[in-house]
Design a protein around this motif. Structure first.
Motif, PDB file in Angstrom:
ATOM      1  N   THR A 181      29.056  18.248 -36.862  1.00  0.00           N
ATOM      2  CA  THR A 181      29.741  17.644 -37.997  1.00  0.00           C
ATOM      3  C   THR A 181      29.298  18.319 -39.293  1.00  0.00           C
ATOM      4  O   THR A 181      30.129  18.621 -40.150  1.00  0.00           O
ATOM      5  N   GLN A 182      28.012  18.574 -39.422  1.00  0.00           N
ATOM      6  CA  GLN A 182      27.500  19.270 -40.605  1.00  0.00           C
ATOM      7  C   GLN A 182      28.057  20.686 -40.670  1.00  0.00           C
ATOM      8  O   GLN A 182      28.449  21.147 -41.744  1.00  0.00           O
ATOM      9  N   ASP A 183      28.076  21.379 -39.550  1.00  0.00           N
ATOM     10  CA  ASP A 183      28.595  22.746 -39.523  1.00  0.00           C
ATOM     11  C   ASP A 183      30.064  22.782 -39.916  1.00  0.00           C
ATOM     12  O   ASP A 183      30.483  23.648 -40.685  1.00  0.00           O
ATOM     13  N   ARG A 184      30.839  21.844 -39.385  1.00  0.00           N
ATOM     14  CA  ARG A 184      32.265  21.797 -39.730  1.00  0.00           C
ATOM     15  C   ARG A 184      32.454  21.514 -41.212  1.00  0.00           C
ATOM     16  O   ARG A 184      33.314  22.107 -41.860  1.00  0.00           O
ATOM     17  N   ALA A 185      31.655  20.615 -41.754  1.00  0.00           N
ATOM     18  CA  ALA A 185      31.770  20.272 -43.173  1.00  0.00           C
ATOM     19  C   ALA A 185      31.398  21.467 -44.051  1.00  0.00           C
ATOM     20  O   ALA A 185      32.092  21.775 -45.026  1.00  0.00           O
ATOM     21  N   ARG A 186      30.298  22.154 -43.703  1.00  0.00           N
ATOM     22  CA  ARG A 186      29.886  23.335 -44.472  1.00  0.00           C
ATOM     23  C   ARG A 186      30.947  24.434 -44.389  1.00  0.00           C
ATOM     24  O   ARG A 186      31.242  25.103 -45.371  1.00  0.00           O
ATOM     25  N   GLU A 187      31.509  24.621 -43.207  1.00  0.00           N
ATOM     26  CA  GLU A 187      32.545  25.644 -43.028  1.00  0.00           C
ATOM     27  C   GLU A 187      33.779  25.315 -43.857  1.00  0.00           C
ATOM     28  O   GLU A 187      34.339  26.191 -44.523  1.00  0.00           O
ATOM     29  N   ALA A 188      34.193  24.054 -43.840  1.00  0.00           N
ATOM     30  CA  ALA A 188      35.346  23.639 -44.639  1.00  0.00           C
ATOM     31  C   ALA A 188      35.077  23.865 -46.124  1.00  0.00           C
ATOM     32  O   ALA A 188      35.943  24.342 -46.858  1.00  0.00           O
ATOM     33  N   ASP A 206      24.871  22.394 -49.387  1.00  0.00           N
ATOM     34  CA  ASP A 206      23.817  21.492 -48.921  1.00  0.00           C
ATOM     35  C   ASP A 206      24.250  20.029 -49.055  1.00  0.00           C
ATOM     36  O   ASP A 206      24.011  19.223 -48.159  1.00  0.00           O
ATOM     37  N   ALA A 207      24.880  19.687 -50.174  1.00  0.00           N
ATOM     38  CA  ALA A 207      25.323  18.309 -50.396  1.00  0.00           C
ATOM     39  C   ALA A 207      26.409  17.914 -49.400  1.00  0.00           C
ATOM     40  O   ALA A 207      26.412  16.790 -48.887  1.00  0.00           O
ATOM     41  N   VAL A 208      27.311  18.831 -49.112  1.00  0.00           N
ATOM     42  CA  VAL A 208      28.372  18.551 -48.146  1.00  0.00           C
ATOM     43  C   VAL A 208      27.772  18.330 -46.758  1.00  0.00           C
ATOM     44  O   VAL A 208      28.142  17.390 -46.057  1.00  0.00           O
ATOM     45  N   ALA A 209      26.847  19.180 -46.360  1.00  0.00           N
ATOM     46  CA  ALA A 209      26.199  19.032 -45.049  1.00  0.00           C
ATOM     47  C   ALA A 209      25.447  17.715 -44.969  1.00  0.00           C
ATOM     48  O   ALA A 209      25.501  17.016 -43.948  1.00  0.00           O
ATOM     49  N   ALA A 241      27.835  14.816 -44.702  1.00  0.00           N
ATOM     50  CA  ALA A 241      28.495  14.778 -43.392  1.00  0.00           C
ATOM     51  C   ALA A 241      27.625  14.076 -42.351  1.00  0.00           C
ATOM     52  O   ALA A 241      28.149  13.385 -41.489  1.00  0.00           O
ATOM     53  N   CYS A 242      26.323  14.234 -42.436  1.00  0.00           N
ATOM     54  CA  CYS A 242      25.451  13.598 -41.450  1.00  0.00           C
ATOM     55  C   CYS A 242      25.279  12.118 -41.738  1.00  0.00           C
ATOM     56  O   CYS A 242      24.843  11.367 -40.867  1.00  0.00           O
ATOM     57  N   HIS A 243      25.649  11.652 -42.930  1.00  0.00           N
ATOM     58  CA  HIS A 243      25.524  10.243 -43.285  1.00  0.00           C
ATOM     59  C   HIS A 243      26.817   9.478 -43.105  1.00  0.00           C
ATOM     60  O   HIS A 243      26.832   8.270 -43.250  1.00  0.00           O
ATOM     61  N   ASP A 244      27.903  10.176 -42.844  1.00  0.00           N
ATOM     62  CA  ASP A 244      29.199   9.494 -42.646  1.00  0.00           C
ATOM     63  C   ASP A 244      29.402   9.132 -41.204  1.00  0.00           C
ATOM     64  O   ASP A 244      28.928   9.608 -40.290  1.00  0.00           O
TER      65      ASP A 244
END
Length: 125
Positions: free
Chosen positions: A45-52, A116-119, A122-125
């Motif tokens: 989820t973090q990887d997808r968010a960072r990639e987006a 970093d903030a997006v990642a 993402a782990c908190h959602d």
């Protein structure tokens, strides 16, 4: 007619489709699936968010992937204004299915801060 974020997302997808090598995409997908199995869903989820987020910034700032560095300032080096920054945010929120607060966004100074903030979000959602 879609929203601004939808239009920007469509433009990026069309541009990325021209650059993607199908064999490379399959390898990346297999790697992402393996990391999901090994490290749990939050990593993917973090990887997808960072990639987006990275794709949105590359498109919005007209930045070549090879020129992207964590220390680039959003407003200075990347010449992003409020509209372009919130276009990135809208796209990330839509694609990564997450929410970012205005307070989080106001803290971002560099590309690294944004990613970093997006990642983290993402782990908190």
């Amino acid at each position: 007619m879609g929203s601004i974020a939808d239009l920007l997302g469509d433009q990026l997808r069309a541009g990325l489709a021209q650059l993607v090598d199908p064999a490379t995409e399959d390898d990346a997908l297999e790697g992402a699936q393996a990391s999901s199995i090994d490290a749990g869903e939050s990593v993917s989820t973090q990887d997808r968010a960072r990639e987006a987020a990275m794709e949105a910034v590359l498109d919005e700032a007209d930045l070549a992937p090879g020129d992207a560095r964590a220390e680039l300032t959003l407003r200075g080096d990347l010449d992003m204004d409020d509209v372009s920054l919130y276009a990135v945010v809208a796209r990330v929120e839509r694609e990564a299915k997450m929410a970012l607060t205005d307070a989080q966004i106001e803290e971002w100074e560099t590309l690294g801060d944004l990613l970093d903030a997006v990642a983290q979000a993402a782990c908190h959602d």
